[in-house]
Design an enzyme around this catalytic site. Structure first.
Site, PDB file in Angstrom:
ATOM      1  CB  SER D  63      -0.693   0.643   4.433  1.00 14.06           C
ATOM      2  OG  SER D  63       0.498   0.772   3.697  1.00 14.06           O
ATOM      3  CE1 TYR D 190       1.644  -5.134   0.884  1.00 13.30           C
ATOM      4  CE2 TYR D 190       2.742  -4.001  -0.917  1.00 13.30           C
ATOM      5  CZ  TYR D 190       2.307  -4.021   0.383  1.00 13.30           C
ATOM      6  OH  TYR D 190       2.512  -2.934   1.192  1.00 13.30           O
ATOM      7  CB  VAL D 259      -0.344   6.167   0.783  1.00 17.50           C
ATOM      8  CG1 VAL D 259       0.882   6.074   1.652  1.00 17.50           C
ATOM      9  CG2 VAL D 259      -0.478   5.001  -0.154  1.00 17.50           C
TER      10      VAL D 259
END
Lengths: 305, 305, 305, 305
Positions: D63, D190, D259
């Protein structure tokens, strides 16, 4: 008259009472004996049958009263007015939920069987002041049950009224949008109607008057036919809290439960049924009561589906 | 055979088609003539009655197919397995909603009539591959409708499959929790079952086979009685999207609608009804179709309540 | 002293007041002149600068008081106790939202800047009875603003108290979970703190005492340093309702707004700012006030980012 | 160069790693040693300091890459276009939540730091095809980190891509509203940006380039000043998932976690910090990493509040 099958089914389902829990958030209810189980049925010929503890127990209507106040509000104002203020749709949410209201603008309670909707309905019952309005609700209950002795249990009322924080929260939420005019008067009416004390036989007769499309056991047309039909529909789609869908499938009878452990059931054209067993499942329905009704529905083929 | 009352009711409600809108998010559906309105009924004596455009129109099942796949999944696996994966409760939410799923851990679709639940059900239909599983669904539809000619409309399938973004979103959401195994195969089955093309008469016969507790028009017990009863219950509590409650009150007949404009209705013990009118209300139900069914229910006293 | 840049910016943004709307749900607020716009700044050297209507207007704190009560509750109980009852997280929901509370078990207001959290905080302010507790809040406001004349506007209080249905709804919701003890006393305190009447200069001095890490304009350490830092953080993450994120990006100054049209801003180490302009945007923030502060932040490079 | 305080703080917080859990839903991440803890800092004079395992470990951005893609999308399109498609508000919901989207019409992800918003942002990164777009993201990461060796870890990419069911669900949800054009291409970009492998030192230099308002360690203005400021604001209001509010209070430094266990931190004007420790708390932030940063913020007075 005691009925052998009813006695047999009570005996079969008495052990189910151990799987449930008496409602503990209302102190007056929390003292009930969890092992009680009783059933009464009444047919158009006025024959009353009993099973288990039915002849000796009494209990308060609680949410079952939502059926009565809906009938009276509909008789007072007609469908159009009532359903402009409360919807007709079942909801997958708990009976005391607020969040769907918050998502709407303005909020409109989804149906008259959740607390928000029921309070709007109670606020619609005509009368000058709390006493008069509760008196009119009592008159209707007495007429449906053919029992002039039915009264509000004032001790249960006081116990519930003092701790009605969530209902007061819901009522003030609705007040902000002018959907309830006088919050405290509405709460007084609503909590009192919940505290009307009945027996299984009373419930059975109330159920029969709906089953007979508004005619009471004495044959009098006390409720218009269309209203009697309408409330039975709500009993199917949202009478058993957010377990109504499963109940419709397993039992198939219009019914309404209350957290006291009572169940009002109405088999169209055939029979009224009153059940009491205070140990509840996690949705707030009488554990043994639901299972007893399921067995009876199968035995006597009572499903409307 | 054309029936005078059906013709009269079609004439009365034809203008209602102007209040609705043909579904435009599926291009193959958007080209339908909004003024169409037809009805067919069939009774246990196999007499078929028509009104309006029934004899000349055909349309795809869309959500009506959820009833068929539920029947087959229940026949394939039994109640216990199916209802361990999908719930039985109506929901006040739109058919394509995800948020109640997100609130649960793990998510379990509330009932088999919303898209999430219907896709889980489709994933349970047995068969080796898409073709075999769709074939089994077609076989059941043909048996219920007593019409071996029924087929999937491949053009409608392709049109819907290409734009099934929301259903794909729901399916991948469920995949994360292993509630759907093969997302693309499930979507292929699900979108194909939606694209099965039928007539009003087909729907009426399908409705009759449910009304006769699983016996088809030819008298064969093609569906177990308990399953036929069960799916009718779902049709009452959640067959008409989030207008099911109002429909139960106004019409009182187990029914399932689709965005093509079709309505399957089943009057227990009495009659199967098929309706088509593609102009929809804002909940996704056929506008004129619902009103026509309401008039018919009143005229012939068809409400189960 | 009037400051040329402040006057210039007020002139530039005065027309923006026309894009906003004075809060109309509190009658005492609805009568304010929407075209008002004023600003005051104060620097550690105690120099006060004015622009626009600052010297002549006064207004009530409304939600700006949530900063004051949070400071006092933290001084009364410490971080650990306060944050065991209210969270620290911003929320994308409106300030009067209930639904996130309903999703939690037990509910814990997400932060002290939404109404639910602010009422829990107010219930934590020590004191024997409403008067004493409001007195302590007033003492803190007066010390921070170095102005012993500051008072509660009783007319605004009464006007808001009578129509505080939504806040009462939230408070009773929290009461059910024992998160507020005495609902009516808490509401009395909360609505009174909202009705504390100040000027732009008062706000600027309050902002400076936070900017100086708890030292008031007179140099006295009236608030512990860690608490002054902590409340500025809340002002950044959730001080401007659910427009806090955009405000942080566009302006970059810890600030708290109220529906009266006031804005309290605190530039760490540098400056306190007080703004007033009652025409609000759709999130409840002063329309011209926000834009004026944005221009000032750019002109004087006040962003903390 | 190893720094005594950093070493001391690593030693102090190494035991905290036992309170956390390595992310297990991505198989390539689940194999990381949970006891690792490392930190690197870099100041405008380009002096790099280490503590713990910083010199020897590498990890994927996950992230943290949302910061990079936001910078690039803003450089490609400007603020107005980007923020017409994604909001600026923090949210109290989990990073993979869908339900706020469902409540809006049309849905607009609340901010670029939750997955829905980040995917919209990735879809905005210019380039002809996946390779070109990922290449441009890599070029920016390399420039910010002053390290041309940085690459995508293809094994981590493949592992995540296969199990990206929830992200695919979100992407198809957005596709229905045309907020993402090509779902599979966007997911490819992504998930690849998430799999960019870096060291603590890389993160520290990236943090410094933001702390220096867009100038890299080499002094080159690689990012416009306003964009560097803007992304730091998002790091404060929503950089640490739904623990961002508490982090702002306890630590007070713009930061973004992933994460994998990495944390990128940027102290405006002063310092960039990179931390790695893969054992996560229940919000998905590095347990020991957050505590180490809190201790460092107190020791060196790094809070911006």
């Amino acid at each position: 008259m005691r009925h052998p099958l009813l006695e047999e089914l009570v005996a079969k389902h008495r052990p189910d009472t151990k799987d449930g829990k008496v409602a503990d958030y209302i102190s007056a209810l929390s003292r009930q004996d969890p092992s009680l189980l009783g059933i009464a049925t009444v047919t158009p010929n006025q024959k009353v049958m009993y099973g288990g503890d039915a002849p000796t127990v009494s209990f308060t209507l609680q949410s079952i009263s939502k059926v009565i106040s809906l009938v009276l509000a509909l008789m007072d104002h007609g469908e159009e007015t009532v359903f402009s203020q409360v919807g007709m749709e079942p909801t997958g949410d708990p009976f005391n939920s607020l969040y769907k209201l918050e998502m709407m603008s303005p909020p409109k309670p989804l149906n008259p069987m959740i607390n928000a909707g029921a309070m709007v309905v109670s606020s619609l019952v005509k009368g000058s002041g709390v006493e008069d309005r509760v008196g009119r609700l009592l008159d209707l209950v007495r007429a449906m049950a053919d029992n002039p002795e039915i009264e509000v249990d004032e001790e249960v009322f006081r116990s519930e009224y003092e701790t009605a924080h969530r209902n007061r929260s819901i009522a003030y939420f609705l007040k902000e949008y002018d959907q309830i005019d006088d919050v405290e008067e509405t709460l007084q009416v609503y909590v009192r109607q919940c505290a009307i004390r009945v027996t299984c036989e009373d419930l059975a007769r109330i159920g029969l008057s709906l089953a007979q499309y508004g005619r009471s056991v004495t044959g009098e047309q006390i409720i218009p036919q269309s209203i009697a039909r309408l409330v039975k529909t709500f009993m199917v789609t949202c009478g058993m809290y957010n377990a109504s869908g499963e109940f419709a499938i397993r039992v198939g009878i219009p019914a309404k439960s209350g957290v006291s452990g009572g169940i009002l059931a109405s088999v169209p054209g055939k029979m009224g049924i009153g059940i009491f067993s205070p140990a509840l499942d996690d949705k707030g329905n009488s554990r043994a009561g639901v299972r007893l009704l399921q067995s009876l529905s199968q035995a006597w083929q009572l499903s409307i589906f």
